[in-house]
Design a protein around this motif. Structure first.
Motif, short mmCIF file in Angstrom:
data_model
loop_
_atom_site.label_atom_id
_atom_site.label_comp_id
_atom_site.label_asym_id
_atom_site.label_seq_id
_atom_site.Cartn_x
_atom_site.Cartn_y
_atom_site.Cartn_z
N THR A 109 0.81 -1.22 0.00
CA THR A 109 0.00 0.00 0.00
C THR A 109 0.84 1.27 0.00
O THR A 109 0.30 2.34 -0.23
CB THR A 109 -0.93 0.01 1.23
OG1 THR A 109 -0.12 -0.10 2.41
CG2 THR A 109 -1.92 -1.13 1.17
N GLN A 110 2.13 1.17 0.25
CA GLN A 110 3.00 2.33 0.30
C GLN A 110 4.15 2.18 -0.70
O GLN A 110 4.52 1.06 -1.07
CB GLN A 110 3.58 2.51 1.70
CG GLN A 110 2.53 2.76 2.76
CD GLN A 110 3.17 2.90 4.12
OE1 GLN A 110 4.30 2.49 4.34
NE2 GLN A 110 2.45 3.49 5.05
N CYS A 111 4.69 3.31 -1.08
CA CYS A 111 5.82 3.30 -2.01
C CYS A 111 7.00 2.51 -1.46
O CYS A 111 7.68 1.80 -2.19
CB CYS A 111 6.25 4.72 -2.35
SG CYS A 111 5.04 5.65 -3.30
N SER A 112 7.22 2.61 -0.16
CA SER A 112 8.37 1.90 0.44
C SER A 112 8.19 0.38 0.36
O SER A 112 9.17 -0.34 0.12
CB SER A 112 8.55 2.33 1.90
OG SER A 112 7.38 2.05 2.65
N ARG A 133 1.08 5.59 -8.57
CA ARG A 133 0.97 6.15 -7.22
C ARG A 133 1.98 7.27 -6.98
O ARG A 133 2.13 7.72 -5.85
CB ARG A 133 1.13 5.05 -6.18
CG ARG A 133 0.00 4.04 -6.24
CD ARG A 133 0.14 3.01 -5.17
NE ARG A 133 -0.94 2.03 -5.28
CZ ARG A 133 -1.02 0.94 -4.56
NH1 ARG A 133 -0.10 0.68 -3.65
NH2 ARG A 133 -2.01 0.11 -4.72
N CYS A 157 5.30 7.26 -7.04
CA CYS A 157 6.43 6.84 -6.20
C CYS A 157 7.75 7.13 -6.91
O CYS A 157 7.83 7.13 -8.13
CB CYS A 157 6.35 5.34 -5.92
SG CYS A 157 4.89 4.80 -5.02
N GLN A 187 4.93 10.02 -2.96
CA GLN A 187 4.20 9.53 -1.79
C GLN A 187 5.10 8.54 -1.08
O GLN A 187 5.87 7.84 -1.69
CB GLN A 187 2.91 8.85 -2.20
CG GLN A 187 1.95 9.74 -2.93
CD GLN A 187 0.73 8.96 -3.40
OE1 GLN A 187 0.67 7.75 -3.28
NE2 GLN A 187 -0.24 9.67 -3.94
N ARG A 188 5.00 8.44 0.18
CA ARG A 188 5.82 7.48 0.94
C ARG A 188 4.99 6.42 1.52
O ARG A 188 4.03 6.16 1.82
CB ARG A 188 6.62 8.18 2.02
CG ARG A 188 7.64 9.12 1.44
CD ARG A 188 8.84 8.37 0.99
NE ARG A 188 9.66 9.29 0.21
CZ ARG A 188 10.64 8.93 -0.52
NH1 ARG A 188 10.97 7.69 -0.61
NH2 ARG A 188 11.35 9.78 -1.19
#
Length: 177
Positions: free
Chosen positions: A63-66, A158, A160, A176-177
């Motif tokens: 769900t997150q770029c990381s 997203r 990223c 986004q992170r």
């Protein structure tokens, strides 16, 4: 067998400034290539590639770029760098690259010589299961490449930053992170 020894001895000076131990290990692997044909030695398939093969479009826990970047890094470790990545500067000279190419050609010749003596090699590979395993390895690699490309597309969508997107992609206004 005499041909293998002659090829190895002729290629040793061509190994250039590369490690002689690396060349020696390559000779050992090339000379034992028939073990692959008899399915006595199998290439290991990394878990991340088996997961990609099972479900290349799975986005659970991404769900997150990381987390997307971490998954792409795992795939890069198994597959090597993606085609959008510039080659790493290794600082080798033209002579060293020529020596590496010559030693690679010599290792290919040794591998070919070691496997050519097997009569009915294609049938042995089929009957032993080596051909099926080889196809499975290639399918897992293809699935891993497909998943990496898919995840980089998701990362771009997203907004990223790389590695969660292609290296050439620049996020709009900040990632986004």
């Amino acid at each position: 067998m005499r041909a293998l020894i002659l090829i190895a001895l002729a290629a040793l000076p061509l190994a250039g400034c590369g490690s002689v131990a690396d060349f020696g290990a390559g000779v050992g692997a090339a000379a034992t290539a028939p073990l692959d044909d008899f399915n006595l030695r199998r290439e290991h398939i990394p878990t991340v590639l088996l997961q990609a093969e099972a479900n290349p479009y799975d986005l659970r826990n991404l769900t997150q770029c990381s987390t997307i970047g971490a998954e792409i890094t795992r795939l890069n470790e198994a597959l090597g760098p993606d085609t959008d990545e510039p080659p790493a500067p290794d600082g080798s000279t033209l002579g060293e690259r020529a020596g590496d190419a010559a030693s690679s050609a010599a290792l290919d010749a040794i591998r070919d010589t070691a496997t050519d003596f097997i009569p009915g090699r294609s049938w042995i590979r089929r009957l032993s299961g080596a051909e099926q395993h080889s196809r499975h390895v290639q399918a897992a690699i293809q699935a891993g490449r497909m998943r990496r490309a898919f995840l980089k597309g998701v990362g771009m969508n997203r907004n990223c930053a790389p590695p969660a997107a292609p290296s050439w992609f620049r996020p709009r206004g900040g990632s986004q992170r």
